[in-house]
Design a protein around this motif. Structure first.
Motif, short mmCIF file in Angstrom:
data_model
loop_
_atom_site.label_atom_id
_atom_site.label_comp_id
_atom_site.label_asym_id
_atom_site.label_seq_id
_atom_site.Cartn_x
_atom_site.Cartn_y
_atom_site.Cartn_z
N SER A 82 -8.00 11.72 -2.87
CA SER A 82 -9.23 11.27 -2.81
C SER A 82 -9.14 9.64 -2.99
O SER A 82 -9.79 9.02 -2.28
CB SER A 82 -10.06 12.05 -3.96
N GLN A 85 -8.00 8.07 0.26
CA GLN A 85 -9.00 8.26 1.48
C GLN A 85 -10.21 7.48 1.00
O GLN A 85 -10.82 6.68 2.08
CB GLN A 85 -9.73 9.89 1.40
N GLU A 88 -8.93 3.72 2.08
CA GLU A 88 -9.22 3.60 3.71
C GLU A 88 -10.19 3.57 4.38
O GLU A 88 -10.22 3.10 5.31
CB GLU A 88 -7.95 4.56 4.15
N THR A 89 -11.34 4.26 3.84
CA THR A 89 -12.61 4.18 4.43
C THR A 89 -13.46 3.09 3.82
O THR A 89 -14.56 3.13 4.57
CB THR A 89 -13.25 5.70 4.12
N PRO A 115 -4.93 10.50 5.83
CA PRO A 115 -6.40 10.27 5.60
C PRO A 115 -7.27 10.39 7.03
O PRO A 115 -6.82 10.37 7.88
CB PRO A 115 -6.63 8.82 5.17
N LYS A 117 -9.74 9.62 9.64
CA LYS A 117 -10.16 8.20 9.91
C LYS A 117 -11.39 8.28 10.42
O LYS A 117 -12.00 9.33 11.04
CB LYS A 117 -9.22 7.48 11.14
#
Length: 117
Positions: A82, A85, A88-89, A115, A117
């Motif tokens: 989590s 993720q 990276e977002t 993760p 994308k």
């Protein structure tokens, strides 16, 4: 006075019932952030990150996620998934990093997570 005791009893029982419901609920979701249940998963993990063909060092990865790049996680591995993720977002989205987490939970063999994308 007796009415006051009844109100306190109702408030106390409501609190305990809500706590019990929260613990039961937390046992059935991957992230166990607010779970009173024991840490029943032990995971060895290593985070690997590559940006534009360059592998980041362990210290760079630790700085990136503000979390150790390699170690032992006594809670659910989904907590680390989590965290990565989310980074990276949001903050790391423009870098288009290639990230993978190698992990082994309770000695059940190594797996790789990447993760979405």
């Amino acid at each position: 006075m007796k009415n006051h005791k009844n109100i306190c009893l109702v408030i106390g029982m409501t609190f305990l019932i809500l706590q019990l419901c929260s613990v039961v609920y937390a046992r059935f979701i991957p992230e166990k952030f607010f779970c009173w249940a024991p840490y029943d998963e032990h995971t060895n993990y290593q985070i690997k990150v590559n940006i534009n063909g360059k592998d980041l060092s362990r210290s760079e990865i630790t700085s990136r996620y503000n979390y150790l790049s390699k170690g032992w996680e006594p809670r659910s591995i989904d907590n680390i998934f989590s965290l990565v993720q989310q980074y990276e977002t949001t903050y790391g989205k423009a870098e288009k990093a290639d990230v993978e987490i190698l992990y082994n939970t309770n000695g059940n063999g190594w797996k790789i997570w990447k993760p979405i994308k």
